[in-house]
Design an enzyme around this catalytic site. Structure first.
Site, short mmCIF file in Angstrom:
data_model
loop_
_atom_site.label_atom_id
_atom_site.label_comp_id
_atom_site.label_asym_id
_atom_site.label_seq_id
_atom_site.Cartn_x
_atom_site.Cartn_y
_atom_site.Cartn_z
N HIS A 122 14.91 8.49 -61.21
CA HIS A 122 15.41 9.22 -60.04
C HIS A 122 14.40 9.04 -58.91
O HIS A 122 13.20 8.89 -59.17
CB HIS A 122 15.52 10.70 -60.43
CG HIS A 122 16.16 11.60 -59.43
ND1 HIS A 122 15.50 12.09 -58.33
CD2 HIS A 122 17.41 12.13 -59.37
CE1 HIS A 122 16.31 12.87 -57.64
NE2 HIS A 122 17.48 12.92 -58.25
N ASP A 199 9.96 13.17 -66.93
CA ASP A 199 10.87 13.87 -66.03
C ASP A 199 12.01 14.41 -66.90
O ASP A 199 12.89 13.66 -67.32
CB ASP A 199 11.38 12.89 -64.97
CG ASP A 199 12.47 13.47 -64.11
OD1 ASP A 199 12.88 14.63 -64.34
OD2 ASP A 199 12.94 12.76 -63.20
N GLN A 202 17.03 16.21 -66.69
CA GLN A 202 18.35 16.06 -67.33
C GLN A 202 18.30 16.31 -68.83
O GLN A 202 19.32 16.22 -69.50
CB GLN A 202 18.90 14.65 -67.08
CG GLN A 202 19.19 14.34 -65.64
CD GLN A 202 20.34 15.16 -65.06
OE1 GLN A 202 21.14 15.74 -65.80
NE2 GLN A 202 20.41 15.22 -63.74
N LYS A 225 19.45 23.16 -63.09
CA LYS A 225 20.24 22.32 -64.01
C LYS A 225 20.29 22.96 -65.39
O LYS A 225 21.00 22.50 -66.28
CB LYS A 225 19.62 20.93 -64.12
CG LYS A 225 19.71 20.15 -62.81
CD LYS A 225 19.18 18.75 -62.97
CE LYS A 225 18.71 18.16 -61.69
NZ LYS A 225 19.73 17.45 -60.95
N CYS A 363 20.73 9.44 -56.21
CA CYS A 363 19.28 9.43 -55.99
C CYS A 363 18.59 8.45 -56.93
O CYS A 363 17.49 8.72 -57.44
CB CYS A 363 18.66 10.82 -56.14
SG CYS A 363 19.25 11.97 -54.92
#
Ligand code: PMP
Length: 405
Positions: A122, A199, A202, A225, A363
């Protein structure tokens, strides 16, 4: 016990509405997830009963507000297998990564050094590193992915050199759905003495994450999220890393004492929390974690896997549709293009059917460049989605084809 998505849907008041006269079909949880009533209530209760600024107050309300925020920190720590002092409140995953790039990165990355990322990141896990490399005259290196959107692990390993100062890799790709073998990635990097940032934006909403078991140095994610509010996010970092890192932002709350000559900082995590944070956001995130912990997380993951398989088969039946991202290990994200139809047109027509999908580059423009496309349409699933949602998507895509093809 089988996961009951219909029961879960009742916890999310927003899902009960109609849009353009059609029942809402929400397939954009990778962009931001919806909130259960208990999260909305926790935020409202905090403002109605316990609200005051934290840490500084001697009075009852401030003590209660401080306890609520610190309890949220404890819940987050327990949820991801961290110690409490390893949880830094930030605004979102983006800020968490910027913090690491600006604090750890500026200290450790010098001229000619290297930062290793992957082709599926991302922008939040590209641009902070790119800026750092530009500032330091360092080199941003990008590990390649294959045509299914999977990281080429051997290439990743070969790209680690004696100049590599950090590897920053997404746990799950938002544009492709790829689940990276982050344990192996961390092991490979650590074997070469390279710290790892994951990261997790998600990943945390969709399965168990144990940062100590993963052994990563840094883990970043956003509350919104994870069925929590927007404006609050988390940086996990190993305690020893936080100890050694200089502050990112500075000002009130992060100090023990200030004179015009010198400032003594608080211990982590407070050293990294300058200013008044999103207090209600932290409380809401704590409530979201309570909500998730009350679910059978393995059953949630199984439900999402089953839906992904169902959706992948259903989309494969639609003529001229191509899935972008077909990794063997994949989260419930379906990015696709339809020959002859711009993704924005897909999104607009689906919207008329009450269906929310995201369209664009997500993104992740380098991912789009890798696949030679400007954009995709993306349906992303969460615990409250059902086969009915997928059936509605498929019917909507047939409608798109009627209009355009
Ligand atoms: N990383 C990934 C993989 C993401 O999907 C996102 C959000 N789309 C981010 C980072 C950035 O999250 P936020 O906008 O909440 O900072």
């Amino acid at each position: 016990m089988r996961f009951d998505a219909e029961r879960v849907r009742k916890d999310f008041p927003i899902l009960g509405q109609t849009v353009h006269g059609k029942p809402l079909v929400f397939l954009d949880s990778a962009a931001s997830a919806q909130k259960p009533q208990c999260v909305i209530d926790a935020i409202s209760r905090f403002y109605a009963h316990d609200y005051a600024n934290i840490h500084r107050g001697v009075y009852e309300l401030s003590v209660r507000a401080t306890a609520a925020v610190e309890q949220a920190r404890e819940k987050i720590a327990r949820f991801i297998g961290a110690a409490v002092n390893e949880i830094v409140f930030v605004r979102n995953a983006t800020e968490a990564i910027n913090l690491v790039a600006a604090s750890f990165g500026r200290e450790h990355v010098g001229e000619g050094d290297e930062v290793l990322i992957t082709h599926m990141e991302h922008h939040a896990n590209i641009v902070p590193w790119q800026r750092l490399c530009q500032e330091k005259r360092a080199v941003l290196r990008v590990a390649p992915i294959d045509d299914r959107g999977q990281l080429l692990l051997d290439a990743f390993e070969e790209m680690i050199t004696t100049r590599t100062k950090i590897a920053a890799v997404t746990h799950v790709s938002n544009a492709l759905g790829t689940i990276n073998p982050v344990e192996e990635i961390t092991r490979i990097a650590h074997a070469r003495g390279v710290p790892v940032l994951l990261d997790g934006a998600q990943a945390v909403p969709h399965g168990r994450v144990d940062v100590h078991a993963l052994d990563c140095d840094f883990y970043a994610f956003s509350g919104h999220k994870l069925f929590g509010p927007s404006g609050i996010g988390v940086l996990y970092a190993k305690a020893a890393r936080l100890e050694a890192m200089p502050p990112y932002m500075s000002g009130g709350e992060m100090i023990l004492s200030v004179t015009f000559e010198n400032t003594i900082y608080k211990e982590p995590p407070y050293k990294f929390e300058a200013g008044t944070p999103d207090l209600a956001g932290a409380v809401g995130l704590g409530a979201a974690i309570d909500y998730l912990r009350a679910q059978d997380l393995d059953a949630v993951a199984a439900h999402e896997r089953e839906l992904l398989a169902y959706a992948s088969d259903a989309l494969a039946e639609i003529p001229d549709l191509r899935l972008i991202g077909t990794a063997e290990h994949k989260a419930a994200v379906l990015s696709f293009v339809l020959d002859g139809v711009h993704p924005h047109d897909i999104g607009t027509i689906l919207d008329r059917e009450g269906i929310c999908v995201r369209t664009g580059h997500h993104c992740a423009q380098p991912v789009m460049q890798r696949f030679g496309i400007p954009a995709t349409a993306r349906a992303s699933l969460a615990l409250y989605n059902t086969r009915d949602d997928i059936d509605a998507l498929v019917a909507g895509l047939h409608r798109v084809r009627e209009v355009f093809v």
